[in-house]
Motif scaffolding. Structure first.
Motif, short mmCIF file in Angstrom:
data_model
loop_
_atom_site.label_atom_id
_atom_site.label_comp_id
_atom_site.label_asym_id
_atom_site.label_seq_id
_atom_site.Cartn_x
_atom_site.Cartn_y
_atom_site.Cartn_z
N SER A 40 0.83 -1.21 0.00
CA SER A 40 0.00 0.00 0.00
C SER A 40 0.87 1.26 0.00
O SER A 40 0.46 2.29 0.51
N SER A 41 2.04 1.16 -0.59
CA SER A 41 2.95 2.31 -0.64
C SER A 41 2.49 3.32 -1.68
O SER A 41 1.66 3.02 -2.54
N THR A 42 3.02 4.53 -1.59
CA THR A 42 2.75 5.58 -2.57
C THR A 42 3.99 5.78 -3.44
O THR A 42 5.10 5.96 -2.92
N GLY A 53 3.11 -0.67 -9.63
CA GLY A 53 2.90 -0.98 -8.22
C GLY A 53 3.62 -2.26 -7.82
O GLY A 53 4.14 -2.37 -6.71
N LEU A 54 3.68 -3.22 -8.71
CA LEU A 54 4.41 -4.46 -8.50
C LEU A 54 5.03 -4.87 -9.82
O LEU A 54 4.33 -5.02 -10.83
N ARG A 55 6.34 -5.05 -9.83
CA ARG A 55 7.05 -5.39 -11.07
C ARG A 55 7.77 -6.72 -10.89
O ARG A 55 8.51 -6.91 -9.94
#
Length: 199
Positions: A40-42, A53-55
């Motif tokens: 839930s990071s920015t 958001g996720l790689r």
């Protein structure tokens, strides 16, 4: 957290010899939705750059011999067990609705930019088994979706077509039913209706 000399990590238990990061143990959330991993990071984007958001960008090296039945960047293999309750939906991957930023041209829950290359058969999407359900409109060959199925271009049908409704074609003022088919009149090149009984 447990570590072993090669850098493998175990969360909630011992590291695994087959995983770089291994999450184990039983977890009961205090409230709301439970997750084994929650991001839930920015992330502040840079000008003209993509933001993920996720790689996942692993390098997967084939074995020197043998045949691997599957090489995958992401494998979803959940196990669901009964505990007395019932579930409305059980899925491997779910994408909920989300608002796109102002000025966005296209937004989609899932996008396949390009098919893979190098194989005998290369597919952008392969549903290998089971039924496939689309509740909204579907477009093939274009972006227009004004009907349940919109085909832009030609359609190649190798078996029979079952039709319970009516057919509308350019140049025909009368509706074609399932007792007629729409053909082209050879002398004029115009669309015409042909009774099925005359074929």
């Amino acid at each position: 957290i447990a570590l072993i000399p090669d850098g493998s990590i175990g969360l909630g238990g011992s590291p695994s010899a087959s995983s770089k990061v291994n999450i184990l143990g039983t977890f009961t959330p205090a409230s709301s939705t439970g997750s084994a991993l929650h991001i839930s990071s920015t992330i502040n984007g840079l000008a003209s750059q993509q933001v993920h958001g996720l790689r996942m960008n692993p390098t997967i090296v084939e074995a020197a011999s043998g045949v691997s039945s599957l090489l995958a960047t992401l494998a979803v293999l959940p196990v669901f067990t009964n505990a007395g309750a019932t579930a409305t939906d059980v899925v491997g991957i779910v994408v909920n609705d989300f608002p796109a930023p102002t000025g966005t041209t296209n937004a989609s829950g899932i996008k396949v930019s390009y098919p893979p290359t190098g194989a005998t058969n290369n597919y952008s999407l392969w549903v290998d088994n089971g039924n496939t359900r689309f509740d909204g409109n579907v477009s093939a060959g274009g972006s227009t979706m004004d009907s349940t199925l919109t085909v832009t271009g030609s359609a190649h049908i190798t078996t029979n077509v079952k039709m319970d409704g009516k057919v509308y074609a350019p140049g025909i003022t009368q509706e074609a039913s399932r007792d007629t088919i729409v053909g082209i009149k050879a002398s004029t090149g115009e669309n015409t209706m042909i009774p099925v009984s005359s074929i």
